[in-house]
Design a protein around this motif. Structure first.
Motif, PDB file in Angstrom:
ATOM      1  N   GLU A   1       0.844  -1.198   0.000  1.00  6.09           N
ATOM      2  CA  GLU A   1       0.000   0.000   0.000  1.00  6.09           C
ATOM      3  C   GLU A   1       0.879   1.247   0.000  1.00  6.09           C
ATOM      4  OE1 GLU A   1      -3.321   0.123  -0.226  1.00  6.09           O
ATOM      5  OE2 GLU A   1      -3.419  -2.056  -0.371  1.00  6.09           O
ATOM      6  N   GLU A   2       0.268   2.418  -0.238  1.00  8.00           N
ATOM      7  CA  GLU A   2       1.077   3.626  -0.341  1.00  8.00           C
ATOM      8  C   GLU A   2       0.378   4.852   0.236  1.00  8.00           C
ATOM      9  OE1 GLU A   2       0.144   5.183  -4.842  1.00  8.00           O
ATOM     10  OE2 GLU A   2       1.495   3.450  -4.631  1.00  8.00           O
ATOM     11  N   THR A   3       1.189   5.772   0.705  1.00  6.60           N
ATOM     12  CA  THR A   3       0.796   7.150   0.978  1.00  6.60           C
ATOM     13  C   THR A   3       1.275   7.960  -0.213  1.00  6.60           C
ATOM     14  OG1 THR A   3       1.078   6.840   3.370  1.00  6.60           O
ATOM     15  CG2 THR A   3       1.069   9.110   2.545  1.00  6.60           C
ATOM     16  N   ARG A   4       0.394   8.760  -0.819  1.00  4.96           N
ATOM     17  CA  ARG A   4       0.766   9.422  -2.081  1.00  4.96           C
ATOM     18  C   ARG A   4       0.483  10.920  -2.005  1.00  4.96           C
ATOM     19  NH1 ARG A   4       1.822   8.204  -7.427  1.00  4.96           N
ATOM     20  NH2 ARG A   4       1.741   5.961  -6.968  1.00  4.96           N
ATOM     21  N   ILE A   5       1.440  11.709  -2.489  1.00  4.85           N
ATOM     22  CA  ILE A   5       1.330  13.170  -2.537  1.00  4.85           C
ATOM     23  C   ILE A   5       1.651  13.618  -3.960  1.00  4.85           C
ATOM     24  CG2 ILE A   5       2.339  15.342  -1.717  1.00  4.85           C
ATOM     25  CD1 ILE A   5       2.882  13.886   0.958  1.00  4.85           C
ATOM     26  N   GLY A   6       0.852  14.535  -4.494  1.00  2.00           N
ATOM     27  CA  GLY A   6       1.018  14.980  -5.876  1.00  2.00           C
ATOM     28  C   GLY A   6       2.086  16.037  -6.063  1.00  2.00           C
ATOM     29  N   ASN A   7       1.871  16.904  -7.039  1.00  2.00           N
ATOM     30  CA  ASN A   7       2.834  17.942  -7.411  1.00  2.00           C
ATOM     31  C   ASN A   7       2.458  19.296  -6.814  1.00  2.00           C
ATOM     32  OD1 ASN A   7       4.021  16.011  -9.170  1.00  2.00           O
ATOM     33  ND2 ASN A   7       2.620  16.601 -10.814  1.00  2.00           N
ATOM     34  N   ASP A   8       3.472  20.132  -6.597  1.00  2.00           N
ATOM     35  CA  ASP A   8       3.288  21.557  -6.277  1.00  2.00           C
ATOM     36  C   ASP A   8       2.488  21.785  -4.999  1.00  2.00           C
ATOM     37  OD1 ASP A   8       4.545  22.682  -8.775  1.00  2.00           O
ATOM     38  OD2 ASP A   8       2.931  21.514  -9.696  1.00  2.00           O
ATOM     39  N   CYS A   9       2.689  20.951  -4.008  1.00  2.00           N
ATOM     40  CA  CYS A   9       2.020  21.106  -2.714  1.00  2.00           C
ATOM     41  C   CYS A   9       2.919  21.864  -1.736  1.00  2.00           C
ATOM     42  CB  CYS A   9       1.659  19.748  -2.128  1.00  2.00           C
ATOM     43  SG  CYS A   9       0.470  18.805  -3.112  1.00  2.00           S
ATOM     44  N   LEU A  10       2.315  22.483  -0.742  1.00  2.00           N
ATOM     45  CA  LEU A  10       3.045  23.161   0.331  1.00  2.00           C
ATOM     46  C   LEU A  10       2.542  22.644   1.664  1.00  2.00           C
ATOM     47  CD1 LEU A  10       4.869  25.284   1.666  1.00  2.00           C
ATOM     48  CD2 LEU A  10       3.026  26.965   1.293  1.00  2.00           C
ATOM     49  N   PHE A  11       3.460  22.070   2.436  1.00  2.00           N
ATOM     50  CA  PHE A  11       3.160  21.594   3.788  1.00  2.00           C
ATOM     51  C   PHE A  11       3.920  22.485   4.756  1.00  2.00           C
ATOM     52  CE2 PHE A  11       2.673  18.149   0.836  1.00  2.00           C
ATOM     53  CZ  PHE A  11       1.472  17.578   1.202  1.00  2.00           C
ATOM     54  N   GLN A  12       3.204  23.362   5.444  1.00  2.00           N
ATOM     55  CA  GLN A  12       3.867  24.289   6.354  1.00  2.00           C
ATOM     56  C   GLN A  12       4.311  23.564   7.620  1.00  2.00           C
ATOM     57  OE1 GLN A  12       1.435  27.807   6.821  1.00  2.00           O
ATOM     58  NE2 GLN A  12       1.464  28.263   4.635  1.00  2.00           N
ATOM     59  N   ALA A  13       5.005  24.285   8.481  1.00  2.00           N
ATOM     60  CA  ALA A  13       5.701  23.676   9.610  1.00  2.00           C
ATOM     61  C   ALA A  13       4.765  22.834  10.475  1.00  2.00           C
ATOM     62  CB  ALA A  13       6.365  24.754  10.461  1.00  2.00           C
ATOM     63  N   CYS A  14       5.264  21.671  10.872  1.00  2.00           N
ATOM     64  CA  CYS A  14       4.615  20.774  11.844  1.00  2.00           C
ATOM     65  C   CYS A  14       3.327  20.135  11.329  1.00  2.00           C
ATOM     66  CB  CYS A  14       4.352  21.489  13.168  1.00  2.00           C
ATOM     67  SG  CYS A  14       5.842  22.117  13.974  1.00  2.00           S
ATOM     68  N   THR A  15       3.082  20.160  10.035  1.00  2.06           N
ATOM     69  CA  THR A  15       1.925  19.440   9.514  1.00  2.06           C
ATOM     70  C   THR A  15       2.210  17.933   9.497  1.00  2.06           C
ATOM     71  OG1 THR A  15       2.711  19.887   7.278  1.00  2.06           O
ATOM     72  CG2 THR A  15       1.032  21.348   8.144  1.00  2.06           C
ATOM     73  N   HIS A  16       1.126  17.141   9.509  1.00  6.16           N
ATOM     74  CA  HIS A  16       1.258  15.685   9.560  1.00  6.16           C
ATOM     75  C   HIS A  16       0.360  15.038   8.522  1.00  6.16           C
ATOM     76  CE1 HIS A  16       1.725  11.608  10.961  1.00  6.16           C
ATOM     77  NE2 HIS A  16       0.433  11.517  11.232  1.00  6.16           N
ATOM     78  N   VAL A  17       0.936  14.142   7.731  1.00  2.21           N
ATOM     79  CA  VAL A  17       0.207  13.330   6.764  1.00  2.21           C
ATOM     80  C   VAL A  17       0.339  11.876   7.207  1.00  2.21           C
ATOM     81  CG1 VAL A  17      -0.007  12.613   4.363  1.00  2.21           C
ATOM     82  CG2 VAL A  17       0.658  14.974   4.908  1.00  2.21           C
ATOM     83  N   ALA A  18      -0.754  11.272   7.621  1.00  2.00           N
ATOM     84  CA  ALA A  18      -0.709   9.926   8.181  1.00  2.00           C
ATOM     85  C   ALA A  18      -0.732   8.868   7.075  1.00  2.00           C
ATOM     86  CB  ALA A  18      -1.880   9.719   9.149  1.00  2.00           C
ATOM     87  N   HIS A  19      -0.685   7.618   7.509  1.00  2.00           N
ATOM     88  CA  HIS A  19      -0.608   6.468   6.616  1.00  2.00           C
ATOM     89  C   HIS A  19      -1.781   6.391   5.656  1.00  2.00           C
ATOM     90  CE1 HIS A  19      -3.714   4.249   8.928  1.00  2.00           C
ATOM     91  NE2 HIS A  19      -3.200   4.908   9.961  1.00  2.00           N
TER      92      HIS A  19
END
Length: 270
Positions: free
Chosen positions: A111-129
């Motif tokens: 399985e996968e966690t997937r993130i696309g193009n041109d995203c911005l994750f500011q400080a201390c953000t969390h993307v879970a499984h």
């Protein structure tokens, strides 16, 4: 290729960085002091990895991404179901991960966690499984996604907002700071509050995205049918199918509503 161009393509790696020999590092990559890169990591051309960043697990990163100090990417998920299986983090091109961002790999074999193009994750953000995130998504400081969340393109999530597991967030929507999101957020709307409620159409965001005025008018009608008419979800969908002029955006709105697994976020007058 000239010697000057070849030099420009060479990676710049700080001597204190710890990089497994099996990791695949693209051309022109910059890796800063004390960064740690695991054996199953693939890093695309032109990506910058700053001080103390850790990238581990089966993680594949595209071109020209930037990882600011102390980000942690591809670590084991914070999930009691995880038993050490092989799973992935897949990241597209040109995304930015600010300080202390965490992105967990998936639970479940292959399985996968997937993130696309041109995203911005500011400080201390969390993307879970097992999260799936589209293109041009912005997560503001300290916002968090629980497991299996789906975020479509051009979504903005405000600071310290929290999103419940398995929730879907429709494209071009905006979620206010400190919001508690426990149900699906339809495309093209603004949601805010604890729990979050849909408070209006994201008119400014739609205009900036280049959606034509006639389509925006139809989406405004759709919002009113869904949240201001007193109809239940099935009735509102039936009315939209009869009354609205068809467009790609309207069809996407309807398709999202038909497939809302956790129920739709309520409106302010529900």
């Amino acid at each position: 290729m000239t010697e000057e161009k070849e030099t420009m393509r060479q990676s710049i790696i700080h001597p204190t960085a710890v990089i497994d020999p099996a990791a695949q590092i693209g051309a022109g990559v910059k890796i800063g002091p004390y960064a740690v890169i695991g054996p199953n990591v693939v890093i695309g051309d032109g990506t910058e990895i700053m001080a103390h960043v850790t990238i581990d697990g089966w993680t594949r990163i595209g071109k020209n991404c930037r990882f600011f100090p102390s980000a942690s990417i591809g670590s084991e998920p914070q999930d009691l179901k995880f038993k050490g299986e092989k799973s992935y983090v897949i990241i597209g091109d040109r995304s930015v991960f600010r300080e202390f961002v965490t992105v967990s790999r998936a639970t479940g074999e292959e399985e996968e966690t997937r993130i696309g193009n041109d995203c911005l994750f500011q400080a201390c953000t969390h993307v879970a499984h097992n999260c799936i995130i589209g293109n041009n998504v912005i997560m503001s400081n300290c916002a968090g996604l629980a497991g299996h969340v789906v975020v479509e393109d051009r979504v903005v999530i405000g600071g310290i907002a929290g999103v419940h597991q398995f929730v879907k967030i429709g494209r071009n929507s905006m979620i206010g700071g400190l919001a508690k999101v426990v149900q699906d957020i339809p495309p093209f709307v603004i949601a805010d509050g604890q729990p979050a409620r849909c408070i209006g159409l994201n008119s400014v965001g739609l205009s900036r995205a280049g959606i034509p005025e006639n389509v925006r008018r139809e989406l405004k009608k759709a919002f009113r049918l869904l949240y201001r008419s007193g109809l239940n979800l099935g009735q509102a969908i039936a009315e939209m199918e009869q009354e609205l002029d068809s467009s790609e955006e309207v069809e996407h709105f309807l398709r999202f509503l038909r497939n809302a697994d956790r129920g739709i976020c309520r409106g302010t007058k529900d």
